[in-house]
Design an enzyme around this catalytic site. Structure first.
Site, PDB file in Angstrom:
ATOM      1  CE1 TYR A   1       4.010   6.201 -10.165  1.00  0.00           C
ATOM      2  CE2 TYR A   1       5.250   6.831  -8.295  1.00  0.00           C
ATOM      3  CZ  TYR A   1       5.108   6.054  -9.086  1.00  0.00           C
ATOM      4  OH  TYR A   1       6.276   5.409  -9.923  1.00  0.00           O
TER       5      TYR A   1
ATOM      6  CE1 TYR B   1       5.660   0.114  -7.125  1.00  0.00           C
ATOM      7  CE2 TYR B   1       6.506   1.126  -9.314  1.00  0.00           C
ATOM      8  CZ  TYR B   1       6.414   1.060  -7.851  1.00  0.00           C
ATOM      9  OH  TYR B   1       7.063   1.926  -7.124  1.00  0.00           O
ATOM     10  NE  ARG B   2       3.779   4.382  -5.915  1.00  0.00           N
ATOM     11  CZ  ARG B   2       4.848   4.762  -5.154  1.00  0.00           C
ATOM     12  NH1 ARG B   2       5.908   3.936  -5.166  1.00  0.00           N
ATOM     13  NH2 ARG B   2       4.142   5.581  -4.211  1.00  0.00           N
TER      14      ARG B   2
END
Ligand code: ADP
Length: 562
Positions: A128, A505-506
């Site tokens: 991420y 969600y991310r």
């Protein structure tokens, strides 16, 4: 969600953890590095002189040894950057404060200089963005030196920790003190308890929803104010880690996936070790068994038989935890169906593999196991395996240790899937817990991934009413064309998902704006609210500009990239 191998060394090569990884020291300090001759970006609009002046003030606060600049800041680059330019989001430098006072002093300088910071706890948010900032040239505020376990309450079953405490650290602390409490580790145990909860990460025991098992924070706001949330606002309080709401508005969730503050303490609930537990695996033969699997599992979770985040692993993800792809296939493009079937036979695994656990009294576990197996028995070709352990037993095998509250680096092997240093970027759409939705998302992702030449390395983590569907596009780290292709795939997947009514969600740094734009009800009312708050709390835009698509007024012209 896979967060392999903590912050890399300067060469960007994650090394396997040894359980003490979170305290790894960085190479040289800043004193011998001259940022002006190294290819590190400055914050946008900064002259070298203005930047150097701020850095000198920072060094006076944290000490020169706790400033990283030039090559010494390379370890803050994202080693898994899914774009041709591996340093698209490079930091200018990093600071490692020792305490809240130093953080407040840093904020004074940053506000005066209008200098953007980017907070990390241990910076292992791999897939991420790692420790890298969204706004290139930001200075990373690395809290890894603040790594004390401040309190463990055995009877009320919680801990209060600082940001630098990793799951390995907390686990070691509990075991060495004779505690009977479990941690709930995510897939990669060397990340921080605080960072994971703030990103709404998850683990696998009944305490697997880390945003929900967090209770009470201390937060430094952009203006230097120190806030304790909930019951922590009562100065000699007794219930900071017991009752999150407190009195009046409840703020803890506001500091998750946001850029409104720097969290310096966090409470986390811990699970009392059960008298016994059972680790079970149920294997399903065919692709389409995913539907009945999800519908059956949902019922078992909603009626309380299965009380934790159960994991549904696809065959390729399962295989990648055992051996590299070349063991079965050396062609380019996605693995052909017959090869996946051959892998299933070779390893004795299913097309889908459900990992579940039962916790409690042995006799209750026995009864629950029968309920679970009876529920899945009608599925043609289904295979069951299960083993019961005493509450303090240590099962072998990385993945399942997570279900027993033992940190591991389960996901580490996947980096070898392509037989060289690997990287991945994750696509994480939220999925309603129905068989129809799971199959729809699976086919959508698998088809699009194949079009871009990627295997479907994925699975679902089931939490009752919803599933976290996580697909990882694995690519060779040094191959920048493949990295860019993985990035392009991610963008296509997000667009496909949005068209079907799904949202992530991310998100990786690269897609934070794109993801935020997809939550666009009423012409983007949610993001407007987020940015109204941002401007009120952080008028100079010094805290993590761009995180989750939230840009302060000062840097709003930097929105974009996707
Ligand atoms: P990990 O625990 O996996 O090492 P990081 O430290 O990289 O996770 O944190 C993940 C993200 O969470 C960071 O990029 C940052 O946006 C946010 N974050 C982490 N720690 C803090 C903190 N103490 N205060 C505010 N935000 C934080």
């Amino acid at each position: 969600m896979v967060k392999p191998a903590g912050r890399p060394g300067a060469a960007g090569s994650p090394s396997p953890p040894d359980g003490s990884a979170s305290g790894e020291s960085k190479s040289a300090g800043s004193s011998d590095a001259d940022p002006s001759v190294l290819p590190r970006p400055l914050p946008p609009g900064f002259s070298p002189a203005r930047f150097e002046q701020a850095m000198a003030q920072f060094a006076a606060i944290v000490g020169a040894d706790n400033v990283r600049s030039g090559a010494a800041a390379d370890s803050y680059d994202d080693p898994f950057m899914p774009a041709a330019d591996p340093r698209l989001f490079a930091a200018s430098a990093a600071l490692l404060p020792a305490n809240v006072d130093e953080i407040r002093a840093i904020l004074r300088v940053a506000n005066d200089a209008r200098l953007p910071l980017w907070t990390v706890s241990t910076g292992r948010n791999f897939a991420y963005g790692g420790a890298a900032p969204r706004l290139a040239g930001s200075v990373v505020l690395d809290l890894q030196r603040m790594n004390r376990v401040l309190e463990v309450n055995e009877s009320l079953a919680y801990a209060l920790v600082e940001p630098g405490v990793s799951y390995y650290d907390l686990y070691a602390h509990l075991r060495s003190s004779g505690s009977k409490l479990w941690v709930d580790p995510p897939a990669a145990g060397w990340g921080s308890v605080v960072g994971n909860a703030l990103e709404r990460g998850f683990g696998y025991t009944p305490y697997g929803d880390h945003a929900a098992t967090q209770c009470g924070m201390e937060v430094v706001l952009a203006n230097g104010d120190v806030v304790r949330t909930g019951m922590g606002a009562i100065e000699t309080g007794t219930a900071w880690q017991l009752f999150r709401p407190g009195y009046g508005p409840s703020f803890d969730p506001m500091f998750m996936q946001s850029n409104y503050g720097i969290v310096t303490k966090m409470g986390v609930w811990l699970m009392p070790a059960p008298p016994a537990y059972l680790l079970g695996e149920i294997q399903f033969e065919r692709d389409d068994d995913l539907g009945v699997l999800v519908d059956t599992l949902r019922a078992l979770q909603l009626d309380g038989t299965i009380r934790h985040h159960a994991v549904i692993e696809g065959a390729i993800r399962r295989a990648a935890s055992i051996a590299p792809r070349a063991r079965w296939y050396d062609g380019a493009g996605p693995l052909p169906e017959d090869v996946v079937a051959a892998i299933q036979r070779d390893l004795g695994v299913g097309r889908w593999n459900l990992h579940y656990a039962l916790y409690g009294e042995p006799s209750v576990i026995d009864a629950q196991r029968r309920i679970v197996e009876r529920a899945f028995a009608p599925v043609r070709g289904v295979r069951f395996a299960a083993k019961q352990y005493a509450g303090d037993a240590q099962p072998q095998g990385g993945g399942d240790r997570n279900l027993a509250g033992i940190p591991a680096m389960t996901a580490f092997r996947m980096l070898d899937w392509l037989s060289g240093p690997g990287a991945h970027v994750d696509f994480s759409p939220l999925c309603p817990a129905t068989g129809a939705d799971a199959l729809r998302q699976y086919h959508l992702v698998k088809t699009r991934a194949a079009e871009y030449g990627f295997d479907y390395y994925g699975g679902f983590t089931a939490a009752g009413r919803h599933l976290h569907h996580v697909f990882a596009a694995i690519f060779a780290r040094e191959n920048r064309a493949d990295a860019a292709r993985a990035g392009d795939l991610l963008r296509a997947l997000m667009s496909d998902a949005r068209a079907a009514g799904y949202g992530v969600y991310r998100s990786h740094l690269l897609y934070m704006d794109y993801a935020a734009a997809q939550y666009g009800f009423n012409d983007g009312a949610l993001l407007r609210l987020a940015e109204t708050l941002k401007d009120a709390l952080d008028p100079h835009g010094v805290l993590s500009p761009g995180k989750q698509g939230i840009w302060p007024a000062a840097w709003r012209d930097q929105r974009g990239y996707t």
